[in-house]
Write a protein that holds these residues in place. Structure first.
Motif, PDB file in Angstrom:
ATOM      1  N   LEU A   1       0.832  -1.204   0.000  1.00 53.21           N
ATOM      2  CA  LEU A   1       0.000   0.000   0.000  1.00 53.21           C
ATOM      3  C   LEU A   1       0.866   1.253   0.000  1.00 53.21           C
ATOM      4  O   LEU A   1       0.524   2.255  -0.645  1.00 53.21           O
ATOM      5  CB  LEU A   1      -0.920  -0.002   1.217  1.00 53.21           C
ATOM      6  CG  LEU A   1      -1.913  -1.161   1.327  1.00 53.21           C
ATOM      7  CD1 LEU A   1      -2.692  -1.065   2.641  1.00 53.21           C
ATOM      8  CD2 LEU A   1      -2.863  -1.180   0.132  1.00 53.21           C
ATOM      9  N   GLU A   2       1.985   1.205   0.705  1.00 52.30           N
ATOM     10  CA  GLU A   2       2.891   2.354   0.705  1.00 52.30           C
ATOM     11  C   GLU A   2       3.479   2.589  -0.689  1.00 52.30           C
ATOM     12  O   GLU A   2       3.585   3.732  -1.150  1.00 52.30           O
ATOM     13  CB  GLU A   2       4.015   2.140   1.722  1.00 52.30           C
ATOM     14  CG  GLU A   2       4.959   3.321   1.809  1.00 52.30           C
ATOM     15  CD  GLU A   2       5.992   3.177   2.910  1.00 52.30           C
ATOM     16  OE1 GLU A   2       6.941   3.988   2.922  1.00 52.30           O
ATOM     17  OE2 GLU A   2       5.859   2.260   3.758  1.00 52.30           O
ATOM     18  N   ASN A   3       3.880   1.511  -1.353  1.00 51.13           N
ATOM     19  CA  ASN A   3       4.374   1.655  -2.728  1.00 51.13           C
ATOM     20  C   ASN A   3       3.322   2.290  -3.634  1.00 51.13           C
ATOM     21  O   ASN A   3       3.642   3.124  -4.491  1.00 51.13           O
ATOM     22  CB  ASN A   3       4.781   0.287  -3.285  1.00 51.13           C
ATOM     23  CG  ASN A   3       6.176  -0.116  -2.876  1.00 51.13           C
ATOM     24  OD1 ASN A   3       7.072   0.716  -2.744  1.00 51.13           O
ATOM     25  ND2 ASN A   3       6.382  -1.406  -2.682  1.00 51.13           N
TER      26      ASN A   3
ATOM     27  N   TYR B   1       7.863  -4.644  -6.669  1.00 53.02           N
ATOM     28  CA  TYR B   1       6.791  -3.722  -7.056  1.00 53.02           C
ATOM     29  C   TYR B   1       7.168  -2.865  -8.255  1.00 53.02           C
ATOM     30  O   TYR B   1       6.331  -2.623  -9.134  1.00 53.02           O
ATOM     31  CB  TYR B   1       6.433  -2.833  -5.863  1.00 53.02           C
ATOM     32  CG  TYR B   1       5.306  -1.863  -6.152  1.00 53.02           C
ATOM     33  CD1 TYR B   1       3.980  -2.250  -5.980  1.00 53.02           C
ATOM     34  CD2 TYR B   1       5.563  -0.576  -6.611  1.00 53.02           C
ATOM     35  CE1 TYR B   1       2.942  -1.380  -6.254  1.00 53.02           C
ATOM     36  CE2 TYR B   1       4.527   0.300  -6.882  1.00 53.02           C
ATOM     37  CZ  TYR B   1       3.223  -0.102  -6.710  1.00 53.02           C
ATOM     38  OH  TYR B   1       2.193   0.759  -6.997  1.00 53.02           O
ATOM     39  N   HIS B   2       8.402  -2.400  -8.326  1.00 51.21           N
ATOM     40  CA  HIS B   2       8.793  -1.452  -9.370  1.00 51.21           C
ATOM     41  C   HIS B   2       9.306  -2.124 -10.651  1.00 51.21           C
ATOM     42  O   HIS B   2       9.498  -1.439 -11.652  1.00 51.21           O
ATOM     43  CB  HIS B   2       9.851  -0.495  -8.832  1.00 51.21           C
ATOM     44  CG  HIS B   2       9.371   0.318  -7.676  1.00 51.21           C
ATOM     45  ND1 HIS B   2       8.472   1.343  -7.814  1.00 51.21           N
ATOM     46  CD2 HIS B   2       9.638   0.224  -6.340  1.00 51.21           C
ATOM     47  CE1 HIS B   2       8.208   1.872  -6.626  1.00 51.21           C
ATOM     48  NE2 HIS B   2       8.898   1.210  -5.729  1.00 51.21           N
ATOM     49  N   LEU B   3       9.503  -3.416 -10.630  1.00 52.02           N
ATOM     50  CA  LEU B   3      10.057  -4.082 -11.811  1.00 52.02           C
ATOM     51  C   LEU B   3       9.148  -3.954 -13.035  1.00 52.02           C
ATOM     52  O   LEU B   3       9.636  -3.654 -14.135  1.00 52.02           O
ATOM     53  CB  LEU B   3      10.347  -5.548 -11.496  1.00 52.02           C
ATOM     54  CG  LEU B   3      11.410  -5.809 -10.417  1.00 52.02           C
ATOM     55  CD1 LEU B   3      11.564  -7.309 -10.176  1.00 52.02           C
ATOM     56  CD2 LEU B   3      12.746  -5.189 -10.787  1.00 52.02           C
TER      57      LEU B   3
ATOM     58  N   GLY C   1      15.688  -8.247 -10.626  1.00 49.50           N
ATOM     59  CA  GLY C   1      15.580  -7.849  -9.234  1.00 49.50           C
ATOM     60  C   GLY C   1      16.582  -8.613  -8.397  1.00 49.50           C
ATOM     61  O   GLY C   1      16.837  -9.795  -8.649  1.00 49.50           O
ATOM     62  N   LEU C   2      17.162  -7.937  -7.432  1.00 47.44           N
ATOM     63  CA  LEU C   2      18.045  -8.582  -6.455  1.00 47.44           C
ATOM     64  C   LEU C   2      17.449  -8.367  -5.076  1.00 47.44           C
ATOM     65  O   LEU C   2      17.174  -7.229  -4.690  1.00 47.44           O
ATOM     66  CB  LEU C   2      19.450  -7.983  -6.504  1.00 47.44           C
ATOM     67  CG  LEU C   2      20.408  -8.630  -5.490  1.00 47.44           C
ATOM     68  CD1 LEU C   2      21.021  -9.896  -6.081  1.00 47.44           C
ATOM     69  CD2 LEU C   2      21.493  -7.670  -5.045  1.00 47.44           C
TER      70      LEU C   2
ATOM     71  N   LEU D   1       8.098 -13.576  -3.696  1.00 41.82           N
ATOM     72  CA  LEU D   1       6.976 -12.731  -4.091  1.00 41.82           C
ATOM     73  C   LEU D   1       7.303 -11.925  -5.349  1.00 41.82           C
ATOM     74  O   LEU D   1       6.454 -11.750  -6.230  1.00 41.82           O
ATOM     75  CB  LEU D   1       6.607 -11.783  -2.945  1.00 41.82           C
ATOM     76  CG  LEU D   1       5.975 -12.424  -1.707  1.00 41.82           C
ATOM     77  CD1 LEU D   1       5.833 -11.399  -0.592  1.00 41.82           C
ATOM     78  CD2 LEU D   1       4.605 -13.026  -2.038  1.00 41.82           C
ATOM     79  N   ALA D   2       8.544 -11.433  -5.436  1.00 45.01           N
ATOM     80  CA  ALA D   2       8.953 -10.689  -6.629  1.00 45.01           C
ATOM     81  C   ALA D   2       8.940 -11.570  -7.855  1.00 45.01           C
ATOM     82  O   ALA D   2       8.478 -11.158  -8.933  1.00 45.01           O
ATOM     83  CB  ALA D   2      10.343 -10.085  -6.406  1.00 45.01           C
ATOM     84  N   ALA D   3       9.440 -12.804  -7.721  1.00 45.31           N
ATOM     85  CA  ALA D   3       9.438 -13.727  -8.856  1.00 45.31           C
ATOM     86  C   ALA D   3       8.008 -14.047  -9.290  1.00 45.31           C
ATOM     87  O   ALA D   3       7.712 -14.128 -10.486  1.00 45.31           O
ATOM     88  CB  ALA D   3      10.190 -15.004  -8.487  1.00 45.31           C
TER      89      ALA D   3
END
Length: 252
Positions: free
Chosen positions: A16-18, A51-53, A65-66, A75-77
Motif C-alpha cells: 500500500l505504501e508503494n 513492485y517497481h520491476l 531484481g536482487l 513474491l517478486a518472482a
C-alpha cells in the motif's frame, strides 16, 4: 544483512505504501531521462516484492531484481511470472551471465525478467553486464556502503548509470518525521559522502497520496516507532503528506 522492519514484517502494508508514493512515477521518469531504459538491462538492488520491476519493464528495460530476503524474492518472482509477456515493449535482450559460484540466480528467472537472491556486497552477476543499477532505500547510505558501491561499479557497463533514491531529511513534512525518527542521522554528512563518491543530487518533491485515512495510518505505523507514529497521526490530519527525496546518480 539487516532486516527491514517495514517490508519484511508487513509486506501487505508496504504494498500500500508503494501504491501511495510517487503515483506519477517521477522517479522512473527521472531515471529514464538520465539513461534511456528502452533496450537496457536494469538491476533493482533490494527489490523487495518487485513492485517497481513491471514499471521499468514498461519503459522497455530488461529487468533483474536482487533481493536478500528469500520470502520477498519469491513474491517478486511470482509478480513477474504473472506479468503477460506481451506487455513488454522491447524484444528480449541476452541475459547477463551470472558470476561463478554462490549465490546462484533464483530458478524463477523469466525470458525477459528475473529475480536473483543475493546481497549488494556480492552481486551474483559477471562484470560489465548491467546498464542501469537502481536502489530505493534498500541499502543504507553513507559510510559503510562502499563494498556495495564497488560491486555496482563492477557490474555496470561503460556508460552505465547508478541511481539510488534516499530520503531528504532537510525538507518536507515527511523529511521532518524521518529526522525525528533518527536523531543521530546527519543528512549533511550523507550528502558530502555521496559527492565524494562522484554522485550528483537530483532533488525531487513527491508525496504519499493514500485512498483513505486507514491506509495512511497503517503505513505511518510501519515506518515509525509507535510513540512517534501516535504523535504524527495526532497532529497530521488527512490522507497525504509531502515527501522530499534525493536521487543520487552517477554515470560510470
Amino acid at each position: 544483512m539487516r532486516p527491514s522492519p517495514n517490508i519484511w514484517h508487513t509486506p501487505d502494508v508496504y504494498e500500500l505504501e508503494n501504491q501511495a508514493f510517487d503515483r506519477a512515477d517521477q522517479v522512473g521518469a527521472a531515471i529514464d531521462a538520465l539513461h534511456p531504459l528502452a533496450g537496457a538491462t536494469l538491476l533493482d538492488i533490494g527489490c523487495g516484492t518487485g513492485y517497481h520491476l513491471p514499471g521499468f519493464a514498461d519503459r522497455g528495460a530488461r529487468v533483474l531484481g536482487l533481493e536478500p530476503h528469500p520470502p520477498l524474492a519469491r513474491l517478486a518472482a511470482a509478480r513477474l511470472a504473472d506479468r503477460p509477456e506481451s506487455s513488454a515493449r522491447q524484444a528480449p535482450s541476452p541475459a547477463p551471465e551470472p558470476a561463478p559460484g554462490p549465490p546462484a540466480p533464483s530458478p524463477a528467472v523469466a525470458r525477459r525478467a528475473g529475480v536473483l537472491t543475493g546481497e549488494a556486497e556480492h552481486l551474483p552477476l559477471a562484470n560489465a553486464t548491467v546498464d542501469v543499477a537502481v536502489a530505493r532505500w534498500a541499502y543504507f547510505f553513507g559510510p559503510g556502503c562502499e563494498p556495495g558501491l564497488a560491486e555496482v561499479e563492477r557490474v555496470l557497463r561503460p556508460g552505465g548509470l547508478a541511481a539510488f533514491l534516499d530520503n531528504d531529511a532537510t525538507r518536507s513534512r515527511f523529511g521532518g518525521w524521518f529526522a525525528a525518527s533518527l536523531p543521530a542521522y546527519d543528512p549533511i554528512a550523507v550528502r558530502r559522502f555521496w559527492r565524494r563518491q562522484g554522485f550528483t543530487a537530483l532533488d525531487l518533491d513527491l508525496a504519499w497520496e493514500c485512498p483513505d485515512r486507514a491506509t495512511f495510518e497503517a503505513i505511518v505505523r510501519i515506518e515509525f516507532e509507535p510513540a512517534l507514529a501516535d504523535r504524527i497521526l495526532a497532529t497530521h490530519p488527512g490522507t497525504s503528506v509531502d515527501y522530499a527525496v534525493t536521487l543520487w546518480h552517477r554515470t560510470h
